[in-house]
Design a protein around this motif. Structure first.
Motif: not given
Length: 230
Positions: A167-180
């Motif tokens: 469950m993430k906030g506005a930076k969720g999509l950025q974190e998704k890329e960082e965690a790939s």
């Protein structure tokens, strides 16, 4: 937001909150306000703000996905989202994993007051893993750590085909890329991304499915995870 407005919003998104559940949420919010005067549980503790910024936020994923079976909330804190889910979905077998003893005391007090039966474990995720590796149907976490770190703490608890929800906030999509890379190493694939606009901004719920077993060396010690995330 009042408790009635919360229930109406939940109904609109397909999550039904009955009179008993409303009473439980009201008592929960009251206890949160009371305990927050003597310990740091949350920056938001006025009941109407708790309904809007915590309870509603926690309940949104229940409209995105049908969860069943054994669920773990890692770093549960004041019970978000695990205790809220237990109230809304008493059929779920919820484990609240929380490393801070005082917060566990609060969770037990809530449970005694509202009559739920979540399992409350006072332990760090990386230490408790030997007890429950590969056990849970779903694992979730809210406001715990960045996704490359969080994934290593959560995914090893999942059984194959289990769901990890971050469950993430506005930076969720950025974190998704960082965690790939981390997701690939840990055995997960992206399943779905749900973006919701709330009064506080975007809520981004990242869903992953575990497609293969996590290598036994994960999770590492927290110091190693923080120093060198996957």
């Amino acid at each position: 937001m009042t408790i009635e407005e919360l229930a109406a919003c939940c109904k609109d998104m397909g999550v039904n909150i009955d009179e008993k559940q409303k009473e439980q949420l009201v008592k929960y919010a009251s206890l949160l306000h009371e305990w927050n005067q003597k310990m740091n549980l949350t920056a938001v503790d006025e009941p109407e703000e708790v309904y809007r910024r915590h309870f509603y936020d926690c309940l949104i994923p229940l409209s995105d996905w049908y969860f069943s079976g054994n669920i773990m909330d890692v770093g549960s804190g004041a019970g978000f989202p695990g205790m809220v889910w237990k109230i809304a979905r008493p059929d779920l077998h919820i484990t609240l994993l929380e490393p801070t003893g005082k917060r566990c005391n609060f969770l037990h007090a809530v449970q005694d007051e509202i009559g739920t039966d979540a399992e409350i474990i006072n332990a760090r995720a990386e230490d408790f893993i030997s007890e429950r590796r590969g056990y849970y149907d779903a694992v979730t976490a809210r406001a715990v750590a960045g996704l490359p770190v969080l994934s290593e703490l959560c995914v090893p608890y999942l059984k194959k085909d289990g769901i990890f929800l971050a469950m993430k906030g506005a930076k969720g999509l950025q974190e998704k890329e960082e965690a790939s890379h981390a997701m690939k190493v840990l055995g997960c694939e992206e399943k779905d991304v749900k973006i919701h606009q709330t009064e506080e901004g975007e809520q981004i719920n990242l869903f992953y499915i575990k497609v293969r077993e996590t290598p036994a060396k994960y999770p590492r010690s927290y110091g190693q995870i923080k120093k060198k995330p996957l």
